[in-house]
Design an enzyme around this catalytic site. Structure first.
Site, PDB file in Angstrom:
ATOM      1  N   TYR A 140       3.027 -22.226  -8.415  1.00 53.73           N
ATOM      2  CA  TYR A 140       2.067 -21.888  -7.353  1.00 53.73           C
ATOM      3  C   TYR A 140       0.671 -22.367  -7.754  1.00 53.73           C
ATOM      4  O   TYR A 140       0.026 -23.132  -7.024  1.00 53.73           O
ATOM      5  CB  TYR A 140       2.086 -20.374  -7.100  1.00 53.73           C
ATOM      6  N   ARG A 220      -7.921  -6.291 -12.281  1.00 56.94           N
ATOM      7  CA  ARG A 220      -8.095  -7.377 -11.307  1.00 56.94           C
ATOM      8  C   ARG A 220      -9.399  -7.189 -10.544  1.00 56.94           C
ATOM      9  O   ARG A 220      -9.920  -6.070 -10.435  1.00 56.94           O
ATOM     10  CB  ARG A 220      -6.943  -7.360 -10.274  1.00 56.94           C
TER      11      ARG A 220
HETATM   12  N1  UFG Z   1       1.246  -4.411  -9.788  1.00 60.54           N
HETATM   13  C1  UFG Z   1       1.918  -3.288 -10.168  1.00 60.54           C
HETATM   14  N2  UFG Z   1       2.917  -2.837  -9.367  1.00 60.54           N
HETATM   15  C2  UFG Z   1       3.285  -3.443  -8.207  1.00 60.54           C
HETATM   16  C3  UFG Z   1       2.567  -4.606  -7.801  1.00 60.54           C
HETATM   17  C4  UFG Z   1       1.562  -5.057  -8.623  1.00 60.54           C
HETATM   18  O1  UFG Z   1       1.639  -2.698 -11.215  1.00 60.54           O
HETATM   19  O2  UFG Z   1       4.215  -2.972  -7.537  1.00 60.54           O
HETATM   20  C5  UFG Z   1       0.141  -4.903 -10.627  1.00 60.54           C
HETATM   21  C6  UFG Z   1       0.348  -6.319 -11.120  1.00 60.54           C
HETATM   22  O3  UFG Z   1       1.054  -6.313 -12.324  1.00 60.54           O
HETATM   23  C7  UFG Z   1      -1.099  -6.810 -11.254  1.00 60.54           C
HETATM   24  C8  UFG Z   1      -1.863  -6.045 -10.179  1.00 60.54           C
HETATM   25  O4  UFG Z   1      -1.032  -4.949  -9.836  1.00 60.54           O
HETATM   26  O5  UFG Z   1      -1.609  -6.426 -12.499  1.00 60.54           O
HETATM   27  C9  UFG Z   1      -2.121  -6.869  -8.948  1.00 60.54           C
HETATM   28  O6  UFG Z   1      -0.901  -7.454  -8.524  1.00 60.54           O
HETATM   29  P1  UFG Z   1      -0.720  -8.217  -7.133  1.00 60.54           P
HETATM   30  O7  UFG Z   1       0.704  -8.641  -7.045  1.00 60.54           O
HETATM   31  O8  UFG Z   1      -1.298  -7.393  -6.049  1.00 60.54           O
HETATM   32  O9  UFG Z   1      -1.690  -9.472  -7.290  1.00 60.54           O
HETATM   33  P2  UFG Z   1      -1.699 -10.605  -8.442  1.00 60.54           P
HETATM   34  O10 UFG Z   1      -2.880 -10.296  -9.316  1.00 60.54           O
HETATM   35  O11 UFG Z   1      -0.414 -10.769  -9.105  1.00 60.54           O
HETATM   36  O12 UFG Z   1      -1.864 -11.904  -7.541  1.00 60.54           O
HETATM   37  C10 UFG Z   1      -3.077 -12.295  -7.018  1.00 60.54           C
HETATM   38  C11 UFG Z   1      -2.827 -13.086  -5.719  1.00 60.54           C
HETATM   39  C12 UFG Z   1      -2.135 -14.383  -6.034  1.00 60.54           C
HETATM   40  C13 UFG Z   1      -2.897 -15.125  -7.072  1.00 60.54           C
HETATM   41  C14 UFG Z   1      -3.069 -14.272  -8.304  1.00 60.54           C
HETATM   42  C15 UFG Z   1      -3.880 -14.975  -9.351  1.00 60.54           C
HETATM   43  O13 UFG Z   1      -2.067 -12.329  -4.820  1.00 60.54           O
HETATM   44  O14 UFG Z   1      -2.073 -15.175  -4.869  1.00 60.54           O
HETATM   45  O15 UFG Z   1      -3.731 -13.074  -7.962  1.00 60.54           O
HETATM   46  O16 UFG Z   1      -3.484 -14.569 -10.606  1.00 60.54           O
HETATM   47  F1  UFG Z   1      -2.251 -16.252  -7.428  1.00 60.54           F
END
Ligand code: UFG
Length: 330
Positions: A140, A220
């Site tokens: 991605y 984040r």
């Molecule tokens: N998390 C949990 N439980 C869940 C879902 C998420 O603990 O059920 C945690 C993840 O581990 C992470 C945080 O919550 O630490 C945020 O997770 P998200 O899935 O909401 O978002 P991400 O940080 O993984 O992803 C975002 C964007 C992507 C982008 C990425 C860059 O949605 O498009 O940041 O690293 F690529």
């Protein structure tokens, strides 16, 4: 002249369509409705179709006077991209290649591009600056970075001007509660937490509590979707005014841990939101926080929804009123 929004029925695309309409722009939306929702498109002309279909694209450009493109359409799940890299190369890179070829054939030379913090990979320093090294850890992030580079080479060769916007964690919903986040399956933290508050899930799984952060959970930088939408409008304005290609981070510059997000959601919703500690999710960096100073200085961008509580309140407003997302909407 119109602004073509690809992926305009998706989460960030549909909020940007509203911002453009509010700014008095004429809008054309393309979406294949694979993950987007037709009901999320607040106005403008709508074309259902795929960017990989060159004759479809050609028709959209022939039938409309298009001044510039805002390009959201993409596959966008980090984890899925690691499992299935090829659709990411096809839906992201090949589709963007078709889009740019058609733009150039029709002498359209301005593009605002939906990029991501995933272009950086594991950061070497916090906050992350635009000139920091980019080492994506997923197809991605890799395909998004390749698209940014393709646009830059096309500037040098053909004068295509691009602004790439690297979002951190998009969250929240339109303050009127008209549209919001609706992915199926949902994988993002805030909507999943709110599904627990709605009684649609029993608990929120916290992916790891042994990270090197104060409470052990990942940190984040959450940024409101309407602030992202406004940045697209400002980026378009900058292309009109000074025509320079550029890349900008978009975040609030503040980090919140998974546990802090859950606690804030408990306060907003009044629900106990049970949590259970689960294993780490592969590929999650411990800490991602943006420096958005460049966007603030160069574009005059100023996030309005810059506290987590407001961001979660707008999301809660949407989820509470639309527990089945767009499915339940007329
Ligand atoms: N998390 C949990 N439980 C869940 C879902 C998420 O603990 O059920 C945690 C993840 O581990 C992470 C945080 O919550 O630490 C945020 O997770 P998200 O899935 O909401 O978002 P991400 O940080 O993984 O992803 C975002 C964007 C992507 C982008 C990425 C860059 O949605 O498009 O940041 O690293 F690529």
């Amino acid at each position: 002249m119109a602004i073509l929004v690809t992926g305009g029925a998706g989460y960030i695309g549909s909020h940007t369509v509203i911002e453009l309409l509010n700014q008095g722009e004429e809008v054309i939306v393309i979406d294949n409705l694979k993950t987007g929702h037709k009901q999320a498109v607040a106005g403008g002309a709508f074309y259902e179709g795929n960017l990989r279909d060159t004759s479809f694209l050609e028709r959209v450009f022939r039938e409309n006077g298009i001044e510039a493109v805002i390009h959201f359409a993409a596959s966008s799940l980090v984890g899925e991209s690691v499992q299935q890299p090829l659709p990411y190369y096809e839906n992201n890179l090949m589709a963007s290649h078709n889009l740019v070829s058609t733009m150039l054939e029709h002498n359209v030379k301005k593009i605002v591009f939906s990029s991501t913090a995933a272009t950086y990979g594991e950061p070497k320093q916090i906050p992350i600056l635009e000139e920091d090294s980019t080492n994506p850890t997923s197809p991605y992030g890799e395909t998004k970075l390749a698209m940014e580079k393709m646009f830059r080479w096309c500037d040098q060769a053909y004068g295509l001007k691009s602004v790439s916007l690297r979002y951190f964690n998009a969250a929240g919903a339109h303050p009127d509660g008209m549209i919001g986040e609706d992915h199926n399956p949902e994988s993002h933290l805030i909507p999943i937490i709110l599904q627990v508050a709605l009684g649609q899930r029993e608990a929120i799984g916290v992916f790891g509590d042994d990270y090197p952060t104060e409470d052990g959970t990942c940190i984040r930088d959450y940024i409101h979707v309407m602030d992202l939408a406004n940045a697209h409008w400002l980026a378009l304005k900058s292309l009109r005014e000074n025509g320079a290609s550029n890349v900008f981070n978009l975040g609030n510059g503040k980090g919140f841990s998974v546990k802090e997000v859950i606690e804030t959601a408990r306060n907003v919703t009044g629900h106990s939101i049970p949590e259970k500690i689960s294993p780490r999710r592969a590929g999650d960096p411990a800490l991602l926080i943006a420096s958005s100073e460049k966007a603030q200085t160069a574009l005059g961008w100023k996030p309005k929804y810059n506290d987590l509580r407001t961001i979660i309140e707008t999301a809660w407003n949407w989820h509470k009123e639309n527990p089945d997302g767009f499915l339940g909407k007329k």
